[in-house]
Design a protein around this motif. Structure first.
Motif, short mmCIF file in Angstrom:
data_model
loop_
_atom_site.label_atom_id
_atom_site.label_comp_id
_atom_site.label_asym_id
_atom_site.label_seq_id
_atom_site.Cartn_x
_atom_site.Cartn_y
_atom_site.Cartn_z
N PRO A 240 0.31 5.76 -3.12
CA PRO A 240 0.30 4.75 -4.18
C PRO A 240 -0.51 3.53 -3.76
O PRO A 240 -0.48 3.13 -2.59
CB PRO A 240 1.78 4.40 -4.35
N LEU A 241 -1.22 2.94 -4.70
CA LEU A 241 -2.12 1.85 -4.38
C LEU A 241 -1.39 0.65 -3.80
O LEU A 241 -1.94 -0.09 -2.97
CB LEU A 241 -2.88 1.43 -5.65
N GLU A 242 -0.13 0.44 -4.22
CA GLU A 242 0.61 -0.74 -3.73
C GLU A 242 1.08 -0.58 -2.29
O GLU A 242 1.53 -1.55 -1.68
CB GLU A 242 1.81 -1.03 -4.64
N GLU A 243 0.99 0.62 -1.73
CA GLU A 243 1.35 0.81 -0.34
C GLU A 243 0.18 0.44 0.58
O GLU A 243 -0.98 0.54 0.18
CB GLU A 243 1.75 2.27 -0.08
N PRO A 244 0.46 0.02 1.82
CA PRO A 244 -0.63 -0.29 2.75
C PRO A 244 -1.47 0.95 3.07
O PRO A 244 -0.93 2.03 3.30
CB PRO A 244 0.10 -0.78 4.01
N HIS A 245 -2.78 0.79 3.03
CA HIS A 245 -3.72 1.86 3.36
C HIS A 245 -4.49 1.48 4.61
O HIS A 245 -4.76 0.30 4.85
CB HIS A 245 -4.71 2.09 2.21
N LYS A 246 -4.87 2.49 5.38
CA LYS A 246 -5.72 2.29 6.55
C LYS A 246 -6.86 3.29 6.46
O LYS A 246 -6.64 4.50 6.39
CB LYS A 246 -4.94 2.52 7.86
N TYR A 247 -8.08 2.77 6.44
CA TYR A 247 -9.27 3.61 6.38
C TYR A 247 -10.00 3.50 7.71
O TYR A 247 -10.60 2.46 8.02
CB TYR A 247 -10.18 3.14 5.24
N LEU A 248 -9.96 4.56 8.51
CA LEU A 248 -10.57 4.56 9.84
C LEU A 248 -11.86 5.36 9.81
O LEU A 248 -11.86 6.56 9.52
CB LEU A 248 -9.60 5.14 10.87
N ILE A 249 -12.97 4.70 10.10
CA ILE A 249 -14.29 5.31 10.01
C ILE A 249 -14.87 5.48 11.42
O ILE A 249 -14.77 4.57 12.25
CB ILE A 249 -15.25 4.43 9.18
N GLY A 250 -15.46 6.63 11.67
CA GLY A 250 -16.09 6.88 12.96
C GLY A 250 -17.60 6.85 12.84
O GLY A 250 -18.18 7.20 11.80
N VAL B 63 -10.70 -0.51 7.78
CA VAL B 63 -10.30 -1.44 6.73
C VAL B 63 -8.83 -1.16 6.43
O VAL B 63 -8.44 0.00 6.25
CB VAL B 63 -11.13 -1.27 5.45
N LYS B 64 -8.02 -2.22 6.39
CA LYS B 64 -6.58 -2.06 6.12
C LYS B 64 -6.22 -2.93 4.92
O LYS B 64 -6.66 -4.08 4.83
CB LYS B 64 -5.76 -2.50 7.34
N THR B 65 -5.43 -2.38 4.02
CA THR B 65 -5.02 -3.13 2.84
C THR B 65 -3.54 -3.49 2.92
O THR B 65 -2.79 -2.90 3.70
CB THR B 65 -5.27 -2.33 1.56
N ARG C 295 0.87 -16.32 5.99
CA ARG C 295 0.06 -16.68 4.82
C ARG C 295 -0.86 -15.57 4.34
O ARG C 295 -1.28 -15.55 3.18
CB ARG C 295 -0.78 -17.93 5.13
N PHE C 296 -1.19 -14.62 5.22
CA PHE C 296 -2.14 -13.58 4.82
C PHE C 296 -1.47 -12.28 4.39
O PHE C 296 -2.12 -11.24 4.28
CB PHE C 296 -3.14 -13.32 5.95
N THR C 297 -0.17 -12.33 4.15
CA THR C 297 0.52 -11.14 3.66
C THR C 297 -0.13 -10.66 2.37
O THR C 297 -0.33 -11.43 1.43
CB THR C 297 2.01 -11.44 3.41
N GLY C 298 -0.47 -9.37 2.32
CA GLY C 298 -1.09 -8.78 1.14
C GLY C 298 -2.61 -8.76 1.17
O GLY C 298 -3.24 -8.13 0.31
N ALA C 299 -3.21 -9.42 2.16
CA ALA C 299 -4.67 -9.46 2.24
C ALA C 299 -5.22 -8.13 2.77
O ALA C 299 -4.47 -7.26 3.21
CB ALA C 299 -5.12 -10.61 3.14
N THR C 300 -6.53 -7.99 2.72
CA THR C 300 -7.22 -6.85 3.32
C THR C 300 -7.80 -7.30 4.65
O THR C 300 -8.32 -8.41 4.76
CB THR C 300 -8.34 -6.34 2.39
#
Length: 346
Positions: free
Chosen positions: A56-66, A81-83, A110-115
């Motif tokens: 789900p989009l509202e959950e934290p995502h982690k995109y790890l690129i090599g 990139v982490k959301t 203060r940065f809760t919810g940021a990317t």
């Protein structure tokens, strides 16, 4: 001059052992890249789910690129990139409040919810080639592919003054409480567990005027090895946010997503392939949305007809002839003669 083609793709489970070997090249203090196989496997699993669009989009995502050297057939770098940071575990830092004798540190979320862009690491053998610049930029092309998946506020947490010998801020505020070295505590408290942090995070302001000079001097300063990364962020439009890491006092840089320069200056075009594509300048080219994202760094010629690359670059990108891609190419540097002409006209 970069002449070979390099591939950027999501890191998958089969890359775990190679990623571990890469991470072990670091000197410690890279919190998001713990040199433990189980930790990296969990990281990769979350990344695979994120790229597959099964969360789900509202959950934290982690995109790890090599980053892969195709000629050598090896993984040589990574970036992420982490959301929704701070949603699954607290993202607690210190805000620097006030100035001069009234300056203090205040625990903040203060940065809760940021990317967040981070987990950037390039093998030492490849740093002289300028690849780090493109490894950083590929994260912004990922964000540009589907901006609505990423927060308006984008941050980057730079490593502070720390190492095996410790960290001035950690040693001053936390070592006596935890009875652990900086590296031990950094690994144990990486997830910023709220139950554990509740016992050690200072409540209320922490005055800096009476801190030892080395501690005060470390506040908001990047590790010497991170100065290059800081300059890359500044060129993208990131500025120091006034917030520092809880343990090592490294600066947290911030920018609005849509004003990041690579996102603003990236263009879309049709792609084609020909052996004459080798005559072009190094270009970062991405295809696909988040799901199916791939990118290459390769020589490319740009014209009104689109982007022209070598056939093997098109193959590694996973794109089709005539397909749409997003690309970023550095502006040509002015020659000394051109600079002289410009000055003469002023």
């Amino acid at each position: 001059m970069i002449k070979d083609t390099y591939l950027f793709r999501p890191i998958v489970s089969a890359d775990a052992a190679e990623l571990l070997n890469l991470v072990r090249q670091s000197s410690g203090g890279l919190s998001s890249l713990q040199p433990r196989l189980a930790f990296l496997q969990d990281y990769i699993e979350t990344s695979e789910k994120s790229f597959s669009d099964k969360m789900p989009l509202e959950e934290p995502h982690k995109y790890l690129i090599g980053l892969f050297d195709l000629r050598a057939g090896r993984l040589i770098g990574c970036a992420a990139v982490k959301t929704q940071i701070g949603k699954d575990s607290p993202f607690i830092n210190f805000d620097i409040m006030g100035d001069g004798p009234d300056q203090c540190l205040q625990a903040s979320s203060r940065f809760t919810g940021a990317t967040e862009v981070g987990s950037l690491f390039l093998h030492p053998d490849y740093r002289a080639d300028g690849l780090g610049r493109y490894l950083a930029k590929v994260r912004y092309l990922l964000m540009a592919s589907e901006p609505w998946r990423f927060g308006d506020s984008v941050i980057a947490e730079l490593r502070g003054i720390c190492g095996a010998q410790g960290s001035p801020l950690y040693d001053h505020l936390f070592e006596y409480k935890l009875e652990k070295s900086f590296l031990e505590a950094d690994a144990e408290y990486y997830d910023r567990n709220p139950d554990a942090l509740g016992d050690i995070v200072p409540i209320g302001p922490v005055e800096t005027c009476d801190m030892p000079l080395d501690v005060k001097a470390s506040l908001g300063q990047p590790h010497p090895s991170g100065l290059g990364a800081m300059r890359l962020l500044q060129r993208e439009g990131f500025i120091f946010s006034g917030t520092i890491d809880l343990f090592d006092a490294g600066p947290i840089m911030s920018a609005h997503r849509d004003t990041i320069r690579t996102i603003m200056h990236a263009k879309t075009a049709m792609i084609s392939a020909s052996p004459s594509g080798a005559q072009g300048a190094p270009t970062l080219i991405a295809s696909g949305k988040v799901e199916g994202f791939r990118a290459v760094l390769t020589p490319a010629s740009i014209s009104e007809n689109g982007v022209l690359v070598l056939p093997e670059a098109l193959h590694n990108l996973g794109a089709e002839m005539g397909g749409e891609v997003r690309y970023w190419q550095a502006k040509p540097q002015k020659t000394a003669t051109q600079e002289t002409l410009v000055k003469a006209q002023l």
